[in-house]
Design a protein around this motif. Structure first.
Motif, PDB file in Angstrom:
ATOM      1  N   ASN A   1      -8.177  -6.819 -35.090  1.00  0.00           N
ATOM      2  CA  ASN A   1      -8.413  -6.110 -36.346  1.00  0.00           C
ATOM      3  C   ASN A   1      -7.923  -4.670 -36.256  1.00  0.00           C
ATOM      4  N   LEU A   2      -7.666  -4.077 -37.404  1.00  0.00           N
ATOM      5  CA  LEU A   2      -7.422  -2.639 -37.493  1.00  0.00           C
ATOM      6  C   LEU A   2      -8.634  -2.061 -38.213  1.00  0.00           C
ATOM      7  N   LEU A   3      -9.437  -1.280 -37.483  1.00  0.00           N
ATOM      8  CA  LEU A   3     -10.730  -0.865 -38.015  1.00  0.00           C
ATOM      9  C   LEU A   3     -10.878   0.649 -38.075  1.00  0.00           C
ATOM     10  N   GLU A   4     -11.548   1.109 -39.137  1.00  0.00           N
ATOM     11  CA  GLU A   4     -12.005   2.496 -39.182  1.00  0.00           C
ATOM     12  C   GLU A   4     -13.175   2.616 -38.205  1.00  0.00           C
ATOM     13  N   ARG A   5     -13.476   3.838 -37.784  1.00  0.00           N
ATOM     14  CA  ARG A   5     -14.552   4.026 -36.801  1.00  0.00           C
ATOM     15  C   ARG A   5     -15.893   3.461 -37.290  1.00  0.00           C
ATOM     16  N   ALA A   6     -16.181   3.665 -38.579  1.00  0.00           N
ATOM     17  CA  ALA A   6     -17.441   3.155 -39.134  1.00  0.00           C
ATOM     18  C   ALA A   6     -17.476   1.627 -39.089  1.00  0.00           C
ATOM     19  N   GLU A   7     -16.307   1.010 -39.320  1.00  0.00           N
ATOM     20  CA  GLU A   7     -16.235  -0.456 -39.278  1.00  0.00           C
ATOM     21  C   GLU A   7     -16.418  -0.969 -37.855  1.00  0.00           C
ATOM     22  N   LEU A   8     -15.956  -0.182 -36.879  1.00  0.00           N
ATOM     23  CA  LEU A   8     -16.139  -0.565 -35.478  1.00  0.00           C
ATOM     24  C   LEU A   8     -17.624  -0.643 -35.149  1.00  0.00           C
ATOM     25  N   SER A   9     -18.399   0.290 -35.673  1.00  0.00           N
ATOM     26  CA  SER A   9     -19.853   0.274 -35.455  1.00  0.00           C
ATOM     27  C   SER A   9     -20.453  -1.030 -35.947  1.00  0.00           C
ATOM     28  N   MET A  10     -20.019  -1.454 -37.131  1.00  0.00           N
ATOM     29  CA  MET A  10     -20.546  -2.700 -37.708  1.00  0.00           C
ATOM     30  C   MET A  10     -20.089  -3.907 -36.894  1.00  0.00           C
ATOM     31  N   ALA A  11     -18.833  -3.871 -36.453  1.00  0.00           N
ATOM     32  CA  ALA A  11     -18.297  -4.986 -35.666  1.00  0.00           C
ATOM     33  C   ALA A  11     -19.053  -5.122 -34.346  1.00  0.00           C
ATOM     34  N   LEU A  12     -19.334  -3.994 -33.713  1.00  0.00           N
ATOM     35  CA  LEU A  12     -20.065  -4.029 -32.446  1.00  0.00           C
ATOM     36  C   LEU A  12     -21.481  -4.555 -32.650  1.00  0.00           C
ATOM     37  N   SER A  13     -22.099  -4.135 -33.731  1.00  0.00           N
ATOM     38  CA  SER A  13     -23.453  -4.614 -34.022  1.00  0.00           C
ATOM     39  C   SER A  13     -23.469  -6.121 -34.224  1.00  0.00           C
ATOM     40  N   ALA A  14     -22.399  -6.638 -34.819  1.00  0.00           N
ATOM     41  CA  ALA A  14     -22.312  -8.077 -35.095  1.00  0.00           C
ATOM     42  C   ALA A  14     -22.093  -8.881 -33.822  1.00  0.00           C
ATOM     43  N   ILE A  15     -21.266  -8.357 -32.900  1.00  0.00           N
ATOM     44  CA  ILE A  15     -20.958  -9.155 -31.713  1.00  0.00           C
ATOM     45  C   ILE A  15     -22.043  -9.041 -30.655  1.00  0.00           C
ATOM     46  N   ALA A  16     -22.708  -7.904 -30.595  1.00  0.00           N
ATOM     47  CA  ALA A  16     -23.738  -7.724 -29.563  1.00  0.00           C
ATOM     48  C   ALA A  16     -25.105  -7.883 -30.217  1.00  0.00           C
ATOM     49  N   ASP A  17     -25.519  -9.135 -30.385  1.00  0.00           N
ATOM     50  CA  ASP A  17     -26.780  -9.384 -31.088  1.00  0.00           C
ATOM     51  C   ASP A  17     -27.993  -9.155 -30.198  1.00  0.00           C
ATOM     52  N   ALA A  18     -27.759  -8.855 -28.916  1.00  0.00           N
ATOM     53  CA  ALA A  18     -28.876  -8.566 -28.019  1.00  0.00           C
ATOM     54  C   ALA A  18     -29.443  -7.188 -28.366  1.00  0.00           C
ATOM     55  N   SER A  19     -30.760  -7.043 -28.217  1.00  0.00           N
ATOM     56  CA  SER A  19     -31.376  -5.753 -28.530  1.00  0.00           C
ATOM     57  C   SER A  19     -31.065  -4.721 -27.463  1.00  0.00           C
ATOM     58  N   SER A  20     -30.712  -5.196 -26.276  1.00  0.00           N
ATOM     59  CA  SER A  20     -30.454  -4.286 -25.166  1.00  0.00           C
ATOM     60  C   SER A  20     -29.176  -4.700 -24.442  1.00  0.00           C
ATOM     61  N   VAL A  21     -28.265  -3.738 -24.284  1.00  0.00           N
ATOM     62  CA  VAL A  21     -26.993  -4.020 -23.622  1.00  0.00           C
ATOM     63  C   VAL A  21     -26.695  -2.934 -22.586  1.00  0.00           C
ATOM     64  N   SER A  22     -25.763  -3.251 -21.694  1.00  0.00           N
ATOM     65  CA  SER A  22     -25.218  -2.262 -20.773  1.00  0.00           C
ATOM     66  C   SER A  22     -23.712  -2.263 -20.983  1.00  0.00           C
ATOM     67  N   ALA A  23     -23.066  -1.114 -20.791  1.00  0.00           N
ATOM     68  CA  ALA A  23     -21.647  -1.043 -21.117  1.00  0.00           C
ATOM     69  C   ALA A  23     -20.881  -0.106 -20.203  1.00  0.00           C
ATOM     70  N   VAL A  24     -19.632  -0.494 -19.954  1.00  0.00           N
ATOM     71  CA  VAL A  24     -18.708   0.293 -19.152  1.00  0.00           C
ATOM     72  C   VAL A  24     -17.468   0.567 -20.000  1.00  0.00           C
ATOM     73  N   CYS A  25     -16.913   1.764 -19.858  1.00  0.00           N
ATOM     74  CA  CYS A  25     -15.718   2.145 -20.603  1.00  0.00           C
ATOM     75  C   CYS A  25     -14.640   2.601 -19.615  1.00  0.00           C
ATOM     76  N   GLN A  26     -13.384   2.263 -19.915  1.00  0.00           N
ATOM     77  CA  GLN A  26     -12.274   2.674 -19.059  1.00  0.00           C
ATOM     78  C   GLN A  26     -11.052   2.974 -19.915  1.00  0.00           C
ATOM     79  N   GLY A  27     -10.520   4.169 -19.802  1.00  0.00           N
ATOM     80  CA  GLY A  27      -9.335   4.546 -20.548  1.00  0.00           C
ATOM     81  C   GLY A  27      -8.075   4.016 -19.878  1.00  0.00           C
ATOM     82  N   PHE A  28      -7.026   3.854 -20.662  1.00  0.00           N
ATOM     83  CA  PHE A  28      -5.736   3.433 -20.103  1.00  0.00           C
ATOM     84  C   PHE A  28      -4.601   4.022 -20.941  1.00  0.00           C
ATOM     85  N   THR A  29      -3.447   4.191 -20.306  1.00  0.00           N
ATOM     86  CA  THR A  29      -2.296   4.749 -21.003  1.00  0.00           C
ATOM     87  C   THR A  29      -1.002   4.303 -20.327  1.00  0.00           C
ATOM     88  N   GLY A  30       0.069   4.257 -21.101  1.00  0.00           N
ATOM     89  CA  GLY A  30       1.370   3.869 -20.558  1.00  0.00           C
ATOM     90  C   GLY A  30       2.386   3.699 -21.665  1.00  0.00           C
TER      91      GLY A  30
END
Length: 202
Positions: free
Chosen positions: A45-74
């Motif tokens: 998808n091509l999402l606005e930042r606000a839409e990303l919030s909604m998408a994340l809420s939809a996919i992570a239906d667990a009340s509690s999550v843990s998350a890792v982030c990693q940047g990349f470039t090339g």
């Protein structure tokens, strides 16, 4: 053709490339854990930042999550990989990795980082090889343990307003292990990605 529109042809192309990359990562994970990995089709998808919030809420239906982030470039392509892990997964993950003993937050963090290294590394390598680029990956960092999605987004300091998102869900058969890997590309990367994939769009 406008670079800020994700047309159906380009979306299908991203999906095809992602399918190959996600398959490689799933194969590595399945071998490591000796467990079949279920993979739905990647969602592009091509999402606005606000839409990303909604998408994340939809996919992570667990009340509690843990998350890792990693940047990349090339090759003037930049983005972040975000691995969101359902907290219910840790007990099964410990069993699958033959861990014996008390599952502390430190042990959970080690499990999370191990899975993140495998999935993010394999997915980016799989994508990079297909479009003939080489991604340089930053250090993975913990966004949070046992937090909700809203907190997670607040902790991610990215200022991007629009993102190309590729959602790659993973689930282990017969286990409570499920996680979502999101590859987030900056809007500026879209034109370069389109050019790199031109051979598939012909």
């Amino acid at each position: 053709m406008s670079t800020d529109v994700l047309d159906e042809e380009l979306r299908d192309c991203f999906q095809e490339l992602s399918n190959v990359a996600v398959g490689r990562a799933a194969d590595l994970l399945a071998r490591l854990l000796n467990n079949f990995v279920i993979m739905p089709i990647p969602v592009v998808n091509l999402l606005e930042r606000a839409e990303l919030s909604m998408a994340l809420s939809a996919i992570a239906d667990a009340s509690s999550v843990s998350a890792v982030c990693q940047g990349f470039t090339g090759s003037k392509i930049a983005g972040e990989a975000l691995l969101i892990f359902n907290d219910a997964s840790f007990q099964d993950m410990a069993e699958l990795t033959q861990f014996k003993g008390e599952i502390t937050e430190q042990i959970e963090l080690e499990l999370l980082m191990d899975i993140a290294n495998i999935l993010i590394g394999a997915c980016l390598k799989g994508l990079a090889e297909q479009i003939d680029v080489s991604f340089s990956q930053g250090q993975p960092y913990l966004l949070g343990q046992h937090i909700n999605i809203e907190e997670l987004l607040n902790r991610n300091g990215s200022t991007w307003q629009r993102l190309l998102t590729i959602e790659l869900p993973y689930k282990l058969e017969g286990r409570e292990v499920n996680c979502d890997l999101l590859l987030l590309f900056t809007e500026d990367s879209l034109a370069i990605l389109r050019n790199k994939m031109s051979y598939l769009l012909e």
